[in-house]
Design a protein around this motif. Structure first.
Motif, PDB file in Angstrom:
ATOM      1  N   ASP A 149      39.349  34.980  34.716  1.00 52.72           N
ATOM      2  CA  ASP A 149      40.196  35.880  33.929  1.00 52.72           C
ATOM      3  C   ASP A 149      39.386  36.998  33.277  1.00 52.72           C
ATOM      4  OD1 ASP A 149      38.899  34.287  32.108  1.00 52.72           O
ATOM      5  OD2 ASP A 149      40.711  33.498  31.157  1.00 52.72           O
ATOM      6  N   GLU A 150      38.103  36.751  33.001  1.00 51.30           N
ATOM      7  CA  GLU A 150      37.243  37.808  32.466  1.00 51.30           C
ATOM      8  C   GLU A 150      37.018  38.901  33.523  1.00 51.30           C
ATOM      9  OE1 GLU A 150      34.369  35.403  29.348  1.00 51.30           O
ATOM     10  OE2 GLU A 150      33.910  35.275  31.500  1.00 51.30           O
ATOM     11  N   ILE A 151      36.763  38.464  34.758  1.00 52.51           N
ATOM     12  CA  ILE A 151      36.584  39.426  35.846  1.00 52.51           C
ATOM     13  C   ILE A 151      37.874  40.214  36.067  1.00 52.51           C
ATOM     14  CG2 ILE A 151      36.243  39.626  38.338  1.00 52.51           C
ATOM     15  CD1 ILE A 151      33.681  39.177  36.888  1.00 52.51           C
ATOM     16  N   ALA A 152      39.014  39.527  36.010  1.00 50.25           N
ATOM     17  CA  ALA A 152      40.299  40.197  36.193  1.00 50.25           C
ATOM     18  C   ALA A 152      40.504  41.282  35.132  1.00 50.25           C
ATOM     19  CB  ALA A 152      41.438  39.179  36.136  1.00 50.25           C
ATOM     20  N   LYS A 153      40.134  40.975  33.902  1.00 48.15           N
ATOM     21  CA  LYS A 153      40.295  41.949  32.830  1.00 48.15           C
ATOM     22  C   LYS A 153      39.432  43.186  33.075  1.00 48.15           C
ATOM     23  CE  LYS A 153      40.296  42.331  27.788  1.00 48.15           C
ATOM     24  NZ  LYS A 153      40.093  41.597  26.501  1.00 48.15           N
ATOM     25  N   LEU A 154      38.200  42.985  33.557  1.00 49.52           N
ATOM     26  CA  LEU A 154      37.320  44.111  33.860  1.00 49.52           C
ATOM     27  C   LEU A 154      37.876  44.957  35.013  1.00 49.52           C
ATOM     28  CD1 LEU A 154      33.780  42.462  33.597  1.00 49.52           C
ATOM     29  CD2 LEU A 154      34.863  44.028  31.971  1.00 49.52           C
ATOM     30  N   ILE A 155      38.408  44.276  36.005  1.00 48.96           N
ATOM     31  CA  ILE A 155      38.981  44.995  37.153  1.00 48.96           C
ATOM     32  C   ILE A 155      40.164  45.840  36.710  1.00 48.96           C
ATOM     33  CG2 ILE A 155      40.238  44.690  39.329  1.00 48.96           C
ATOM     34  CD1 ILE A 155      38.513  42.192  39.811  1.00 48.96           C
ATOM     35  N   ARG A 156      41.004  45.292  35.866  1.00 45.55           N
ATOM     36  CA  ARG A 156      42.202  46.007  35.430  1.00 45.55           C
ATOM     37  C   ARG A 156      41.886  47.204  34.531  1.00 45.55           C
ATOM     38  NH1 ARG A 156      44.669  44.969  39.454  1.00 45.55           N
ATOM     39  NH2 ARG A 156      45.995  43.131  39.665  1.00 45.55           N
ATOM     40  N   GLN A 157      40.658  47.313  34.055  1.00 46.68           N
ATOM     41  CA  GLN A 157      40.267  48.488  33.279  1.00 46.68           C
ATOM     42  C   GLN A 157      39.939  49.689  34.168  1.00 46.68           C
ATOM     43  OE1 GLN A 157      37.062  47.251  30.726  1.00 46.68           O
ATOM     44  NE2 GLN A 157      38.333  45.829  29.558  1.00 46.68           N
ATOM     45  N   ARG A 158      39.918  49.477  35.493  1.00 44.18           N
ATOM     46  CA  ARG A 158      39.625  50.547  36.453  1.00 44.18           C
ATOM     47  C   ARG A 158      40.907  50.915  37.192  1.00 44.18           C
ATOM     48  NH1 ARG A 158      35.220  47.642  35.467  1.00 44.18           N
ATOM     49  NH2 ARG A 158      33.139  48.574  35.720  1.00 44.18           N
ATOM     50  N   ALA A 159      41.362  52.133  36.954  1.00 37.21           N
ATOM     51  CA  ALA A 159      42.669  52.564  37.474  1.00 37.21           C
ATOM     52  C   ALA A 159      42.737  52.523  38.993  1.00 37.21           C
ATOM     53  CB  ALA A 159      42.982  53.975  36.982  1.00 37.21           C
ATOM     54  N   GLN A 160      41.594  52.728  39.675  1.00 36.29           N
ATOM     55  CA  GLN A 160      41.642  52.782  41.140  1.00 36.29           C
ATOM     56  C   GLN A 160      41.990  51.442  41.772  1.00 36.29           C
ATOM     57  OE1 GLN A 160      38.851  52.977  39.280  1.00 36.29           O
ATOM     58  NE2 GLN A 160      36.976  52.557  40.458  1.00 36.29           N
ATOM     59  N   PHE A 161      41.919  50.352  40.959  1.00 34.72           N
ATOM     60  CA  PHE A 161      42.240  49.027  41.494  1.00 34.72           C
ATOM     61  C   PHE A 161      43.594  48.517  41.026  1.00 34.72           C
ATOM     62  CE2 PHE A 161      37.410  48.666  41.051  1.00 34.72           C
ATOM     63  CZ  PHE A 161      37.188  49.161  42.326  1.00 34.72           C
ATOM     64  N   ASP A 162      44.392  49.381  40.416  1.00 31.92           N
ATOM     65  CA  ASP A 162      45.686  48.946  39.884  1.00 31.92           C
ATOM     66  C   ASP A 162      46.598  48.368  40.949  1.00 31.92           C
ATOM     67  OD1 ASP A 162      45.133  49.525  37.284  1.00 31.92           O
ATOM     68  OD2 ASP A 162      46.145  51.458  37.242  1.00 31.92           O
ATOM     69  N   SER A 163      46.494  48.888  42.177  1.00 31.05           N
ATOM     70  CA  SER A 163      47.429  48.476  43.226  1.00 31.05           C
ATOM     71  C   SER A 163      46.948  47.260  44.014  1.00 31.05           C
ATOM     72  CB  SER A 163      47.678  49.642  44.192  1.00 31.05           C
ATOM     73  OG  SER A 163      46.475  50.025  44.837  1.00 31.05           O
ATOM     74  N   ILE A 164      45.813  46.679  43.629  1.00 36.24           N
ATOM     75  CA  ILE A 164      45.314  45.476  44.307  1.00 36.24           C
ATOM     76  C   ILE A 164      45.772  44.248  43.528  1.00 36.24           C
ATOM     77  CG2 ILE A 164      43.288  44.185  45.059  1.00 36.24           C
ATOM     78  CD1 ILE A 164      41.808  46.818  45.324  1.00 36.24           C
ATOM     79  N   PRO A 165      46.575  43.366  44.121  1.00 35.89           N
ATOM     80  CA  PRO A 165      47.032  42.175  43.399  1.00 35.89           C
ATOM     81  C   PRO A 165      45.891  41.171  43.230  1.00 35.89           C
ATOM     82  CG  PRO A 165      47.785  42.093  45.670  1.00 35.89           C
ATOM     83  CD  PRO A 165      47.153  43.438  45.478  1.00 35.89           C
ATOM     84  N   ILE A 166      45.830  40.561  42.062  1.00 37.13           N
ATOM     85  CA  ILE A 166      44.835  39.526  41.766  1.00 37.13           C
ATOM     86  C   ILE A 166      45.560  38.190  41.675  1.00 37.13           C
ATOM     87  CG2 ILE A 166      43.128  38.675  40.113  1.00 37.13           C
ATOM     88  CD1 ILE A 166      42.704  41.570  39.217  1.00 37.13           C
ATOM     89  N   VAL A 167      45.193  37.272  42.548  1.00 36.42           N
ATOM     90  CA  VAL A 167      45.804  35.938  42.564  1.00 36.42           C
ATOM     91  C   VAL A 167      44.720  34.913  42.269  1.00 36.42           C
ATOM     92  CG1 VAL A 167      46.979  34.213  43.967  1.00 36.42           C
ATOM     93  CG2 VAL A 167      47.586  36.632  44.194  1.00 36.42           C
ATOM     94  N   PHE A 168      44.911  34.140  41.201  1.00 36.41           N
ATOM     95  CA  PHE A 168      43.940  33.111  40.831  1.00 36.41           C
ATOM     96  C   PHE A 168      44.096  31.903  41.738  1.00 36.41           C
ATOM     97  CE2 PHE A 168      44.433  35.336  36.662  1.00 36.41           C
ATOM     98  CZ  PHE A 168      43.123  35.789  36.571  1.00 36.41           C
ATOM     99  N   LEU A 169      42.978  31.380  42.163  1.00 33.32           N
ATOM    100  CA  LEU A 169      42.938  30.193  43.011  1.00 33.32           C
ATOM    101  C   LEU A 169      42.086  29.162  42.291  1.00 33.32           C
ATOM    102  CD1 LEU A 169      43.859  29.190  45.832  1.00 33.32           C
ATOM    103  CD2 LEU A 169      41.663  29.982  46.710  1.00 33.32           C
ATOM    104  N   SER A 170      42.715  28.086  41.830  1.00 34.89           N
ATOM    105  CA  SER A 170      41.988  27.142  40.974  1.00 34.89           C
ATOM    106  C   SER A 170      42.580  25.736  41.065  1.00 34.89           C
ATOM    107  CB  SER A 170      42.039  27.627  39.518  1.00 34.89           C
ATOM    108  OG  SER A 170      41.434  26.701  38.650  1.00 34.89           O
ATOM    109  N   THR A 171      41.825  24.785  40.565  1.00 28.10           N
ATOM    110  CA  THR A 171      42.329  23.414  40.458  1.00 28.10           C
ATOM    111  C   THR A 171      43.143  23.221  39.181  1.00 28.10           C
ATOM    112  OG1 THR A 171      40.251  22.747  39.401  1.00 28.10           O
ATOM    113  CG2 THR A 171      40.430  22.438  41.789  1.00 28.10           C
ATOM    114  N   GLU A 172      43.183  24.244  38.331  1.00 30.11           N
ATOM    115  CA  GLU A 172      43.889  24.148  37.052  1.00 30.11           C
ATOM    116  C   GLU A 172      45.393  23.994  37.273  1.00 30.11           C
ATOM    117  OE1 GLU A 172      44.698  23.353  33.733  1.00 30.11           O
ATOM    118  OE2 GLU A 172      42.693  24.264  33.556  1.00 30.11           O
TER     119      GLU A 172
END
Length: 420
Positions: free
Chosen positions: A189-212
């Protein structure tokens, strides 16, 4: 079977002259054609070379009706068959569908309508595989997910180090990012937050894959910038379905965000961004780069005289011609209104002007249709070459000034921006 390995159209009709004229117009858009008025000639040609599509007159041919021809035609050709007709009732349409016709097109055949249908077929045929960037420190999980997704036809890049994700997002340009939540270097989720601060990646969906499996923790992770949450021990078919659905939805959204709705070309914002990237690359690598501004001549007069729907068809005919002639889809865009932008990578100004002028001549040869017949539209263009110290905006301004000079000199020509 792949239907667009060659852009060859077979016309089946007793009216050779009318379809020969339509075929000649289609040649401007990269299609080849053959016209058949006898059943034996059509069947012999099908044994020799398969077209991408067959367009059949509802009358059929001089020696057989459409219904008589279809059974053998469909045995030799399993691609799309369009029936050109003056309007037939639904019962007759069902009869033709059961005989092998895949679609119907109305007489008189409008060139732009036919090309629209051909574009749709080609786009469906050439759907690119989804690109998946998988970030997970577990080799076991990564191997399983990569094997499953690759087996479904996707292109998968596994990255074990999440700190390298930004660079790979830029280089790989994925349709979807699968991101582990718990990794030694950092949390997903920390990496996701950093990615979302860059506008050029807004259109790339982030899907978490975890055992949680704790729903609260899943929602907390998604609140940091994720779009979905998948559990690692899920069924393989479910993983493929979930990734496909999300990737396709965002790919469609990306298209609407970056493409002009009328022409399908890059819109103003994105063609300027594409030019800025090419300018930076050209300066860094000492490469040639030229840029052309194209403007349809007297476009307001076309709208006033023939109507806005005809004006839209003129814009679409030019956009298709430019798109099919440029080296890649990000090299051409609709700058605004009747203006288009062409990015000529690795081209000197003279070579870019020559190529642009070749397009001008081709466009002049297109018969633009209206209610009373046909007319000819033309365009003017200005071409500028990137020089040391020039920005993307400097290049646009130089090409725009050259375009203005071409219009002042009489239109229907290509102007050259002077060197600084």
């Amino acid at each position: 079977m792949p239907i667009f390995t060659k852009k060859l159209i077979y016309f089946v009709t007793p009216n050779l002259d009318g379809f020969n004229e339509l075929g000649r117009q289609l040649q401007f858009f990269g299609f080849e054609y053959q016209v058949f008025d006898r059943n034996s000639a059509l069947l012999a040609a099908l044994y020799t070379e398969k077209p991408c599509i067959v367009v059949m007159d509802e009358v059929g041919m001089t020696d057989s009706t459409a219904i008589q021809c279809l059974p053998l035609l469909t045995k030799l050709f399993n691609g799309p068959i369009f029936l050109a007709n003056f309007g037939i009732d639904i019962g007759k349409q069902l009869e033709y569908l059961r005989s092998g016709v895949s679609d119907f097109i109305s007489y008189p055949i409008n060139l732009q309508t036919l090309i629209d249908r051909l574009d749709q077929l080609e786009e469906h045929e050439h759907i690119q595989p989804y690109k998946v960037l998988l970030v997970d420190d577990s080799d076991t999980v990564a191997k399983w997910a990569s094997t499953v997704l690759s087996g479904a036809g996707m292109v998968v890049k596994h990255l074990a180090d999440p700190l390298k994700v930004i660079g790979w997002l830029e280089r790989f340009n994925p349709d979807i990012l699968l991101l582990d939540v718990y990794m030694p270097q950092c949390q997903g989720d920390e990496i996701a937050k950093l990615i979302r601060q860059r506008a050029q990646f807004d259109s790339i969906p982030i899907v978490f894959l975890s055992t949680e499996t704790h729903r609260g923790k899943q929602l907390m992770a998604r609140s940091m910038g994720g779009d979905d949450f998948l559990v690692k021990n899920m069924d393989a078919d479910e993983l493929v379905a979930a990734v496909s659905i999300t990737a396709e939805r965002y790919r469609t959204l990306r298209r609407w965000m970056t493409r002009d709705s009328l022409t399908g070309l890059l819109n103003h914002t994105n063609v300027v961004e594409s030019l800025a990237r090419e300018v930076a690359r050209a300066h860094k690598e000492s490469r040639q780069l030229s840029y052309a501004m194209v403007d349809i001549d007297h476009f307001k007069l076309i709208n006033d005289q023939y109507g806005h729907s005809v004006g839209d068809r003129v814009i679409k005919s030019l956009s298709r011609l430019l798109k099919q002639s440029m080296p890649n889809p990000d090299a051409v865009g609709r700058y605004g209104g009747e203006e288009f932008a062409l990015i000529w990578t690795d081209h000197t100004q003279i070579r870019a002007a020559q190529r642009t002028d070749e397009l001008r001549v081709l466009f002049n040869g297109l018969a633009q249709s209206n209610a009373d017949g046909h007319f000819v539209a033309t365009f003017s263009a200005g071409v500028a070459q990137l020089e040391d110290g020039m920005s993307a905006q400097d290049l646009i301004d130089a090409a725009d000034q050259a375009l203005y000079q071409a219009k002042a000199a009489g239109r229907n020509q290509v102007g050259l921006a002077p060197k600084r």
